[in-house]
Structure formats: structure tokens, C-alpha cells
Write a protein that holds these residues in place. Structure first.
Motif, mmCIF file in Angstrom:
data_model
loop_
_atom_site.group_PDB
_atom_site.id
_atom_site.type_symbol
_atom_site.label_atom_id
_atom_site.label_comp_id
_atom_site.label_asym_id
_atom_site.label_seq_id
_atom_site.Cartn_x
_atom_site.Cartn_y
_atom_site.Cartn_z
ATOM 1 N N ALA A 108 1.139 -1.111 -0.554
ATOM 2 C CA ALA A 108 0.460 -0.265 0.197
ATOM 3 C C ALA A 108 0.670 1.161 -0.225
ATOM 4 N N MET A 109 0.475 2.333 -0.872
ATOM 5 C CA MET A 109 1.405 3.174 -0.694
ATOM 6 C C MET A 109 0.261 4.526 0.107
ATOM 7 N N ALA B 299 -3.997 7.151 0.915
ATOM 8 C CA ALA B 299 -4.244 5.867 0.949
ATOM 9 C C ALA B 299 -4.594 5.214 0.398
ATOM 10 N N PHE B 300 -3.859 4.032 -0.397
ATOM 11 C CA PHE B 300 -5.262 3.230 -0.728
ATOM 12 C C PHE B 300 -4.240 2.012 -0.857
ATOM 13 N N THR B 301 -4.761 0.464 -0.939
ATOM 14 C CA THR B 301 -4.190 -0.504 -1.515
ATOM 15 C C THR B 301 -3.401 -0.844 -2.532
ATOM 16 N N GLY C 75 -4.828 -0.232 -5.600
ATOM 17 C CA GLY C 75 -5.052 0.637 -6.362
ATOM 18 C C GLY C 75 -6.642 0.670 -5.646
ATOM 19 N N GLY C 76 -7.295 0.348 -5.451
ATOM 20 C CA GLY C 76 -8.320 0.549 -4.434
ATOM 21 C C GLY C 76 -8.890 0.659 -3.248
ATOM 22 N N GLY C 77 -9.897 1.070 -2.630
ATOM 23 C CA GLY C 77 -9.682 1.248 -1.121
ATOM 24 C C GLY C 77 -9.600 2.715 -0.471
ATOM 25 N N ALA C 78 -9.321 3.489 -1.040
ATOM 26 C CA ALA C 78 -8.836 4.536 -0.966
ATOM 27 C C ALA C 78 -9.094 5.326 -0.413
ATOM 28 N N ASN C 79 -8.749 5.983 1.029
ATOM 29 C CA ASN C 79 -8.867 7.396 1.900
ATOM 30 C C ASN C 79 -8.590 8.198 1.925
ATOM 31 N N TYR C 80 -9.223 9.068 2.285
ATOM 32 C CA TYR C 80 -8.836 10.579 1.550
ATOM 33 C C TYR C 80 -8.762 11.432 3.022
ATOM 34 N N VAL D 277 -5.819 9.960 -6.235
ATOM 35 C CA VAL D 277 -5.054 8.848 -6.024
ATOM 36 C C VAL D 277 -5.142 7.816 -6.985
ATOM 37 N N SER D 278 -4.224 7.073 -7.910
ATOM 38 C CA SER D 278 -3.585 6.081 -8.125
ATOM 39 C C SER D 278 -2.571 5.241 -8.606
ATOM 40 N N ARG D 279 -2.797 4.216 -9.293
ATOM 41 C CA ARG D 279 -1.034 3.587 -9.518
ATOM 42 C C ARG D 279 -1.610 3.039 -10.961
#
Length: 116
Positions: A33-34, A50-52, A55-60, A70-72
């Protein structure tokens, strides 16, 4: 060794947009996760997003919800932070991080300055 290199910061007028990038190396990027943090002068560092590993489940952070995304790209070992509708209070040094085996690694950060 683990390296995180941010880019894309700069000076932008209020209401403008910037896209930050963070190029990662030295670890299996797709596994971890990043996160993006920021720190403004005289203020505590705060978690922006933060996200998994997928790239899913992002929290802001509440103050950036609806404006930042966010994306990756696991093929490019890169994470992005798209920032729209920027405000002067978004001015800060933005850093990407990776948590690997209990140790948090940081990039050098990139300065974002939003003028009013």
C-alpha cells in the motif's frame, strides 16, 4: 534500496490543478500500500490519501475529498496524486510513502504552492 522520487509540484493559482507523481524502486511495488502525506510550514504532517496495493479502497483527508484523486500504475511502479480545485491552504510539501515490513519509507517531497 527503497527509493521514492516525487515530481510534479510547482506554483499554481487558486482553482488550478497539478498532478504529482511518485516513482518507486527497490521493492516489489505492486505488493504494498502507498500513501501521500503533506506538511505545511509550522503545521503537523497530515495524511492526504492512502490506498491499497491494487489502487482500490482509497481514503482521503476530509478537506481534499472530491478534489484529489490517487491512482497507481503497477506496471510503471508509479503512484499519482491528481489535485484539482487547489486552494491556498493546500500549500505544502507533498511526500509519498510506502510501508514495508513495518518501516515507513519516504520520498524527498515536492513543493506545492497555491497562490490566491
Amino acid at each position: 534500496q527503497v527509493q521514492l522520487v516525487e515530481s510534479g509540484g510547482g506554483l499554481v493559482q487558486s482553482g488550478g490543478s497539478l498532478r504529482l507523481s511518485c516513482a518507486a524502486s527497490g521493492f516489489t511495488f505492486s505488493t504494498y500500500a502507498m500513501s501521500w502525506y503533506r506538511q505545511a510550514p509550522g503545521k503537523e504532517r497530515e495524511l492526504v490519501a492512502a490506498f491499497t496495493s491494487s489502487g482500490g479502497g482509497a481514503n482521503y483527508l476530509d478537506s481534499v475529498k472530491g478534489r484529489f484523486t490517487v491512482s497507481r500504475d503497477n506496471a510503471k511502479n508509479t503512484v499519482y496524486l491528481q489535485m484539482n480545485s487547489l486552494k491556498p491552504e493546500d500549500t505544502a510539501v507533498y511526500s509519498c510513502t510506502a510501508l514495508i515490513f513495518g518501516r515507513r519509507y519516504w520520498g524527498q517531497g515536492t513543493q506545492v504552492t497555491v497562490s490566491s
